[in-house]
Design a protein around this motif. Structure first.
Motif, short mmCIF file in Angstrom:
data_model
loop_
_atom_site.label_atom_id
_atom_site.label_comp_id
_atom_site.label_asym_id
_atom_site.label_seq_id
_atom_site.Cartn_x
_atom_site.Cartn_y
_atom_site.Cartn_z
N ALA A 291 -7.23 14.85 -17.31
CA ALA A 291 -6.32 15.69 -18.09
C ALA A 291 -6.48 17.18 -17.76
O ALA A 291 -5.54 17.95 -17.96
CB ALA A 291 -6.56 15.47 -19.58
N GLU A 292 -7.62 17.59 -17.25
CA GLU A 292 -7.88 19.02 -17.06
C GLU A 292 -6.86 19.72 -16.17
O GLU A 292 -6.35 20.78 -16.54
CB GLU A 292 -9.30 19.23 -16.52
CG GLU A 292 -9.70 20.69 -16.50
CD GLU A 292 -11.16 20.87 -16.15
OE1 GLU A 292 -11.46 21.90 -15.54
OE2 GLU A 292 -11.98 20.00 -16.48
N PRO A 293 -6.50 19.17 -14.99
CA PRO A 293 -5.50 19.87 -14.18
C PRO A 293 -4.14 19.97 -14.89
O PRO A 293 -3.45 20.99 -14.76
CB PRO A 293 -5.38 19.00 -12.92
CG PRO A 293 -6.59 18.16 -12.89
CD PRO A 293 -7.04 18.00 -14.31
N ILE A 294 -3.79 18.95 -15.64
CA ILE A 294 -2.52 18.97 -16.37
C ILE A 294 -2.56 20.03 -17.46
O ILE A 294 -1.63 20.82 -17.61
CB ILE A 294 -2.21 17.58 -16.95
CG1 ILE A 294 -1.95 16.58 -15.82
CG2 ILE A 294 -1.02 17.63 -17.91
CD1 ILE A 294 -1.85 15.14 -16.26
N LEU A 295 -3.65 20.07 -18.20
CA LEU A 295 -3.78 21.06 -19.27
C LEU A 295 -3.80 22.48 -18.69
O LEU A 295 -3.22 23.40 -19.27
CB LEU A 295 -5.03 20.79 -20.10
CG LEU A 295 -5.00 19.49 -20.91
CD1 LEU A 295 -6.35 19.24 -21.57
CD2 LEU A 295 -3.89 19.52 -21.94
N ASP A 296 -4.46 22.65 -17.54
CA ASP A 296 -4.46 23.97 -16.89
C ASP A 296 -3.05 24.38 -16.49
O ASP A 296 -2.64 25.53 -16.70
CB ASP A 296 -5.36 23.96 -15.64
CG ASP A 296 -6.84 23.91 -15.98
OD1 ASP A 296 -7.20 24.16 -17.15
OD2 ASP A 296 -7.64 23.62 -15.07
N ALA A 297 -2.30 23.44 -15.90
CA ALA A 297 -0.92 23.74 -15.48
C ALA A 297 -0.05 24.07 -16.68
O ALA A 297 0.76 25.00 -16.63
CB ALA A 297 -0.34 22.55 -14.71
N LEU A 298 -0.21 23.34 -17.77
CA LEU A 298 0.56 23.63 -18.98
C LEU A 298 0.19 24.99 -19.55
O LEU A 298 1.06 25.75 -20.00
CB LEU A 298 0.36 22.54 -20.03
CG LEU A 298 0.95 21.18 -19.69
CD1 LEU A 298 0.57 20.15 -20.73
CD2 LEU A 298 2.45 21.27 -19.55
#
Length: 140
Positions: A84-91
């Motif tokens: 989830a970390e890359p997705i949360l960073d992108a968001l």
């Protein structure tokens, strides 16, 4: 492992439900009381319910992985990063960019109002539209 689950499912489907006493001789096994308790608790109905729950969770996990892959693709992320970390960073980056655009729009409309410039759109409608975008667009 799937073969073992399938074998367990087939055995449970063929078995009669209900706790059954399985005779165990204390001389045959040092753990006979625990084995007897296991046989009493391991009802075929329970085993089938646990296998059904496992199947459901496996399907949900598969669907979640597909969804995360789609989100990764939509955000143009490397699918090998995972989690989830890359997705949360992108968001987080998208939210920051959105806020920066709102701030820039607010600064432009403030400047236009200060100088009384309505040339951008007839009767100052541009400024009103920009203000509406700031208000109704979810400005924080």
């Amino acid at each position: 492992m799937t073969d073992k689950y399938q074998a367990l499912r087939e055995a449970a489907q063929k078995a009669n439900p209900g706790p059954h006493h399985i005779f165990t001789n204390p001389r045959d096994d040092n753990n006979w009381q625990a084995n007897d308790a296991w046989h009493q608790a391991a009802d075929p109905t329970l085993v089938l319910a646990l296998l059904a729950e496992r199947d459901s969770l496996e399907r949900m996990l598969g669907a979640a992985c597909v969804d995360l892959g789609s989100i990764n693709e939509a955000l143009d992320l490397d699918p090998n990063d995972g989690g989830a970390e890359p997705i949360l960073d992108a968001l987080g980056n998208l939210k920051a960019e959105r806020q920066a655009l709102r701030d820039a729009l607010r600064a432009i409309t403030d400047q236009l109002e200060r100088v009384g410039d309505t040339r951008m759109h007839k009767d100052g409608q541009f400024i009103a539209d920009a203000r509406a975008a700031l208000i109704w667009g979810g400005a924080e």
